[in-house]
Design an enzyme around this catalytic site. Structure first.
Site, PDB file in Angstrom:
ATOM      1  N   ASN A 220       0.871  -1.167   0.000  1.00 16.81           N
ATOM      2  CA  ASN A 220       0.000   0.000   0.000  1.00 16.81           C
ATOM      3  C   ASN A 220       0.917   1.228   0.000  1.00 16.81           C
ATOM      4  O   ASN A 220       1.401   1.652   1.045  1.00 16.81           O
ATOM      5  CB  ASN A 220      -0.875  -0.070   1.265  1.00 16.81           C
ATOM      6  CG  ASN A 220      -1.911   1.028   1.320  1.00 16.81           C
ATOM      7  OD1 ASN A 220      -1.843   1.997   0.559  1.00 16.81           O
ATOM      8  ND2 ASN A 220      -2.859   0.888   2.223  1.00 16.81           N
TER       9      ASN A 220
ATOM     10  N   ARG B   7      -2.341  -1.900  -3.686  1.00 17.44           N
ATOM     11  CA  ARG B   7      -3.463  -0.952  -3.610  1.00 17.44           C
ATOM     12  C   ARG B   7      -3.182   0.220  -4.542  1.00 17.44           C
ATOM     13  O   ARG B   7      -2.124   0.843  -4.472  1.00 17.44           O
ATOM     14  CB  ARG B   7      -3.611  -0.449  -2.188  1.00 17.44           C
ATOM     15  CG  ARG B   7      -4.664   0.617  -2.104  1.00 17.44           C
ATOM     16  CD  ARG B   7      -4.608   1.298  -0.785  1.00 17.44           C
ATOM     17  NE  ARG B   7      -5.597   2.352  -0.737  1.00 17.44           N
ATOM     18  CZ  ARG B   7      -5.380   3.533  -0.184  1.00 17.44           C
ATOM     19  NH1 ARG B   7      -4.214   3.821   0.345  1.00 17.44           N
ATOM     20  NH2 ARG B   7      -6.322   4.437  -0.176  1.00 17.44           N
TER      21      ARG B   7
ATOM     22  N   HIS C 144     -11.903   4.810  -1.199  1.00 13.49           N
ATOM     23  CA  HIS C 144     -12.194   3.868  -0.108  1.00 13.49           C
ATOM     24  C   HIS C 144     -13.098   2.724  -0.564  1.00 13.49           C
ATOM     25  O   HIS C 144     -13.847   2.151   0.234  1.00 13.49           O
ATOM     26  CB  HIS C 144     -12.916   4.568   1.071  1.00 13.49           C
ATOM     27  CG  HIS C 144     -12.093   5.579   1.788  1.00 13.49           C
ATOM     28  ND1 HIS C 144     -12.614   6.765   2.242  1.00 13.49           N
ATOM     29  CD2 HIS C 144     -10.789   5.594   2.143  1.00 13.49           C
ATOM     30  CE1 HIS C 144     -11.677   7.466   2.854  1.00 13.49           C
ATOM     31  NE2 HIS C 144     -10.542   6.776   2.798  1.00 13.49           N
TER      32      HIS C 144
ATOM     33  N   ASN D  67      -8.939   8.855   9.171  1.00 13.92           N
ATOM     34  CA  ASN D  67      -8.223  10.100   8.976  1.00 13.92           C
ATOM     35  C   ASN D  67      -8.753  10.776   7.705  1.00 13.92           C
ATOM     36  O   ASN D  67      -9.071  11.949   7.675  1.00 13.92           O
ATOM     37  CB  ASN D  67      -6.738   9.757   8.886  1.00 13.92           C
ATOM     38  CG  ASN D  67      -5.902  10.965   9.078  1.00 13.92           C
ATOM     39  OD1 ASN D  67      -6.350  11.967   9.628  1.00 13.92           O
ATOM     40  ND2 ASN D  67      -4.679  10.885   8.601  1.00 13.92           N
TER      41      ASN D  67
ATOM     42  N   ARG E 128      -7.951  17.397   5.479  1.00 12.58           N
ATOM     43  CA  ARG E 128      -8.581  17.890   4.241  1.00 12.58           C
ATOM     44  C   ARG E 128      -9.846  18.656   4.572  1.00 12.58           C
ATOM     45  O   ARG E 128     -10.608  18.252   5.452  1.00 12.58           O
ATOM     46  CB  ARG E 128      -8.947  16.723   3.319  1.00 12.58           C
ATOM     47  CG  ARG E 128      -7.775  15.936   2.808  1.00 12.58           C
ATOM     48  CD  ARG E 128      -8.252  14.941   1.739  1.00 12.58           C
ATOM     49  NE  ARG E 128      -7.225  13.979   1.455  1.00 12.58           N
ATOM     50  CZ  ARG E 128      -7.364  12.666   1.641  1.00 12.58           C
ATOM     51  NH1 ARG E 128      -8.496  12.160   2.096  1.00 12.58           N
ATOM     52  NH2 ARG E 128      -6.381  11.846   1.352  1.00 12.58           N
TER      53      ARG E 128
ATOM     54  N   ASP F 284      -5.764  14.520  14.735  1.00 17.81           N
ATOM     55  CA  ASP F 284      -6.184  13.277  15.372  1.00 17.81           C
ATOM     56  C   ASP F 284      -7.418  13.520  16.235  1.00 17.81           C
ATOM     57  O   ASP F 284      -7.376  14.322  17.166  1.00 17.81           O
ATOM     58  CB  ASP F 284      -5.022  12.736  16.230  1.00 17.81           C
ATOM     59  CG  ASP F 284      -5.267  11.305  16.670  1.00 17.81           C
ATOM     60  OD1 ASP F 284      -6.273  11.074  17.380  1.00 17.81           O
ATOM     61  OD2 ASP F 284      -4.458  10.444  16.308  1.00 17.81           O
TER      62      ASP F 284
ATOM     63  N   ARG G 119      -8.839  11.916  18.519  1.00 15.87           N
ATOM     64  CA  ARG G 119      -8.726  11.675  19.970  1.00 15.87           C
ATOM     65  C   ARG G 119      -8.201  12.907  20.697  1.00 15.87           C
ATOM     66  O   ARG G 119      -8.734  13.301  21.739  1.00 15.87           O
ATOM     67  CB  ARG G 119      -7.791  10.484  20.247  1.00 15.87           C
ATOM     68  CG  ARG G 119      -8.448   9.154  19.985  1.00 15.87           C
ATOM     69  CD  ARG G 119      -7.433   8.062  19.900  1.00 15.87           C
ATOM     70  NE  ARG G 119      -6.568   8.249  18.727  1.00 15.87           N
ATOM     71  CZ  ARG G 119      -5.867   7.277  18.171  1.00 15.87           C
ATOM     72  NH1 ARG G 119      -5.900   6.076  18.682  1.00 15.87           N
ATOM     73  NH2 ARG G 119      -5.131   7.512  17.106  1.00 15.87           N
TER      74      ARG G 119
ATOM     75  N   ILE H  24     -12.429   6.333  13.435  1.00 15.43           N
ATOM     76  CA  ILE H  24     -13.433   7.063  14.218  1.00 15.43           C
ATOM     77  C   ILE H  24     -14.737   6.264  14.272  1.00 15.43           C
ATOM     78  O   ILE H  24     -15.341   6.094  15.332  1.00 15.43           O
ATOM     79  CB  ILE H  24     -13.662   8.466  13.607  1.00 15.43           C
ATOM     80  CG1 ILE H  24     -12.374   9.288  13.702  1.00 15.43           C
ATOM     81  CG2 ILE H  24     -14.823   9.170  14.277  1.00 15.43           C
ATOM     82  CD1 ILE H  24     -12.406  10.618  12.933  1.00 15.43           C
TER      83      ILE H  24
ATOM     84  N   GLU I 154      -7.979  -3.188   5.839  1.00 16.47           N
ATOM     85  CA  GLU I 154      -7.722  -2.995   4.416  1.00 16.47           C
ATOM     86  C   GLU I 154      -6.715  -3.995   3.857  1.00 16.47           C
ATOM     87  O   GLU I 154      -6.935  -4.581   2.800  1.00 16.47           O
ATOM     88  CB  GLU I 154      -7.221  -1.565   4.184  1.00 16.47           C
ATOM     89  CG  GLU I 154      -7.200  -1.221   2.720  1.00 16.47           C
ATOM     90  CD  GLU I 154      -7.012   0.262   2.470  1.00 16.47           C
ATOM     91  OE1 GLU I 154      -6.316   0.918   3.241  1.00 16.47           O
ATOM     92  OE2 GLU I 154      -7.572   0.745   1.472  1.00 16.47           O
TER      93      GLU I 154
HETATM   94  P1  ADP Z   1      -6.496   6.143   8.195  1.00 18.65           P
HETATM   95  O1  ADP Z   1      -7.510   6.857   7.374  1.00 18.65           O
HETATM   96  O2  ADP Z   1      -5.176   6.856   8.281  1.00 18.65           O
HETATM   97  O3  ADP Z   1      -6.384   4.642   7.930  1.00 18.65           O
HETATM   98  P2  ADP Z   1      -7.827   5.362  10.656  1.00 18.65           P
HETATM   99  O4  ADP Z   1      -8.947   4.626  10.027  1.00 18.65           O
HETATM  100  O5  ADP Z   1      -6.854   4.588  11.484  1.00 18.65           O
HETATM  101  O6  ADP Z   1      -7.042   6.291   9.665  1.00 18.65           O
HETATM  102  O7  ADP Z   1      -8.476   6.492  11.602  1.00 18.65           O
HETATM  103  C1  ADP Z   1      -7.693   7.408  12.270  1.00 18.65           C
HETATM  104  C2  ADP Z   1      -8.616   8.351  13.045  1.00 18.65           C
HETATM  105  O8  ADP Z   1      -9.398   7.576  13.970  1.00 18.65           O
HETATM  106  C3  ADP Z   1      -7.845   9.378  13.861  1.00 18.65           C
HETATM  107  O9  ADP Z   1      -8.483  10.638  13.754  1.00 18.65           O
HETATM  108  C4  ADP Z   1      -8.011   8.857  15.267  1.00 18.65           C
HETATM  109  O10 ADP Z   1      -7.979   9.872  16.223  1.00 18.65           O
HETATM  110  C5  ADP Z   1      -9.398   8.260  15.202  1.00 18.65           C
HETATM  111  N1  ADP Z   1      -9.641   7.373  16.318  1.00 18.65           N
HETATM  112  C6  ADP Z   1      -9.084   6.181  16.603  1.00 18.65           C
HETATM  113  N2  ADP Z   1      -9.554   5.708  17.789  1.00 18.65           N
HETATM  114  C7  ADP Z   1     -10.411   6.645  18.267  1.00 18.65           C
HETATM  115  C8  ADP Z   1     -11.225   6.762  19.440  1.00 18.65           C
HETATM  116  N3  ADP Z   1     -11.248   5.836  20.374  1.00 18.65           N
HETATM  117  N4  ADP Z   1     -11.965   7.881  19.581  1.00 18.65           N
HETATM  118  C9  ADP Z   1     -11.971   8.843  18.647  1.00 18.65           C
HETATM  119  N5  ADP Z   1     -11.236   8.785  17.526  1.00 18.65           N
HETATM  120  C10 ADP Z   1     -10.477   7.703  17.327  1.00 18.65           C
END
Ligand code: ADP
Length: 401
Positions: free
Chosen positions: A7, A92, A181, A212, A242, A284, A286, A333, A388
């Site tokens: 990827n 990918r 996606h 993200n 974005r 992020d 969180r 998320i 993925e």
């Molecule tokens: P990517 O698109 O890079 O693959 P992910 O699917 O891993 O990303 O998602 C990353 C996002 O998920 C980040 O914004 C992270 O803060 C959020 N995230 C992960 N766990 C939690 C949680 N427990 N509460 C809120 N947001 C979370």
């Protein structure tokens, strides 16, 4: 079958070695900020997945992949004795344009067409194609498969994929909505159908990939009929960095006012905006939720805007479909934040999407696919864990096998 999943992004490389029969991971590698000073790659081998750090300063994305192949071949802890044990490679690819509506085995003709798709994702496709070429040199007898982010969305009708611009931009430049996606939306839809015990073809689904990056798709009778991402992944939801959809006139206005270049504007929209731009703190979720809890007003505004924009997208796809049976939440998320799910669905109960607070609770439930709506919610709500790399591995083995 042992499958290497590759990827490759503009400055990232995520790889896994997967034994598809038992869904077992044998190796994970992650390199970020490739090209930046001091960049490194984390590589971990089964069974203990102890992380080792390899400096990759000055390397390109395919060069990082070359280093990883050397490690797989020579490292005494490598889970394979020789690269010949890799039976297939799954790559990918972000943009497959109108040409690729499903995953394909890579041959010379496909590689040529992939090169033509590069202008659709100039940051992501070229490094991915370069990795394919490198792998063809290093493992000339191992079949390679290209798995496209856009493929699932090639079923969108023209009214959904066309932009209200002069038609020549579509005809001459291929400017239309392609979405992204795709493998995640397809998988989330299928898993939700399994949870409901009903055939996917009978259902109307709204799949929400909230990571993200983020996008929402309307899946009718098993096919994508609309999605929030467009010509590029910039359209649609507010994301980590974005902006998502904004008034396009803002772009030319800022460029004129600040006298900035196209590249600068591109960076602002893709890297400095979204949750990061509004909160001024972090991309992020969180971090931003924690800051909002502590009373940070900008963080609270970013979360409010995020939730509101997700609600509006779900509502617009409810209107786009003739029926909605289930809304599916997936990615970082969507899977992990009970708090955001609660806030999103608090505004959608009047449409018949009624969350069950206890089922929504994440305690002990991370990674469990489940229904989180109340029993008599007219529209069900599900959580599905996305993976993925495993999906790409399985799709690759199915095509090769
Ligand atoms: P990517 O698109 O890079 O693959 P992910 O699917 O891993 O990303 O998602 C990353 C996002 O998920 C980040 O914004 C992270 O803060 C959020 N995230 C992960 N766990 C939690 C949680 N427990 N509460 C809120 N947001 C979370």
């Amino acid at each position: 079958m042992i499958v290497l999943v590759v990827n490759a992004g503009s400055s990232t490389l995520k790889c896994q070695l997967v034994q598809t029969d038992g869904k077992v991971r044998l190796m994970k590698a992650l390199a970020e900020r490739i090209g930046a000073p001091g960049s490194s790659m984390e590589v971990a081998f089964a069974p203990d997945f102890h992380e080792r750090t390899v400096l990759v300063e000055g390397c390109s994305v395919p060069e990082c992949l070359g280093i990883l192949l050397d490690m797989l071949q020579d490292d005494p802890d490598s889970p394979i004795g020789s690269l010949d044990e890799i039976r297939a490679i799954g790559n990918r690819i972000v943009a497959g344009g109108e040409r690729f509506s499903e995953s394909v085995l890579v041959d010379d003709g496909v590689l040529e067409e992939l090169t033509r798709c590069e202008e659709l994702a100039p940051l992501h496709n070229p490094p991915a194609d370069a990795c394919i070429r490198l792998l063809r040199e290093r493992l000339p007898h191992t079949p390679e498969v290209a798995v496209f982010d856009t493929a699932f969305h090639t079923t969108m009708p023209p009214k959904a994929y066309m932009y209200p611009l002069p038609q020549r931009y579509y005809q001459d430049y291929g400017i239309r909505r392609y979405g992204a996606h795709g493998t995640s939306h397809r998988y989330a839809a299928q898993q939700a159908a399994n949870l409901l015990g009903r055939p996917l073809e009978d259902l109307g689904l709204i799949t929400c990939h909230l990571g993200n990056g983020g996008s929402i798709t309307a899946v009718n009778h098993g096919v994508s009929i609309d999605t929030t991402m467009g010509f590029t992944p910039l359209e649609g939801l507010m994301m980590g960095t974005r902006s998502g959809s904004i008034d396009p006139a803002i772009v030319t206005y800022i460029m004129r006012r600040d006298g900035i270049s196209f590249e600068e504007m591109d960076r602002i929209l893709n890297k400095d905006s979204g949750i990061l731009g509004v909160s001024g703190l972090s991309a992020d979720m969180r971090d931003v939720l924690a800051a909002a809890d502590e009373g940070n007003a900008d963080a609270a505004l970013a979360v409010d805007m995020y939730v509101y924009r997700v609600q509006k997208a779900i509502g617009s796809f409810y209107a786009a479909m003739t029926r909605t049976d289930v809304v599916v939440m997936t990615a970082g998320i969507g899977e992990n934040s009970a708090e955001l799910r609660e806030r999103i669905f608090a505004g959608l109960a009047h449409m018949g999407m009624i969350l069950d607070r206890d089922r929504n609770d994440v305690t002990g439930q991370i990674g469990v696919n489940r229904i989180i709506s109340i029993d008599d919610s007219p529209i069900k709500i599900c959580v599905v864990t996305t993976d993925e790399e495993m999906r790409i591995a399985r799709e690759t083995s199915a095509l090769v096998g």
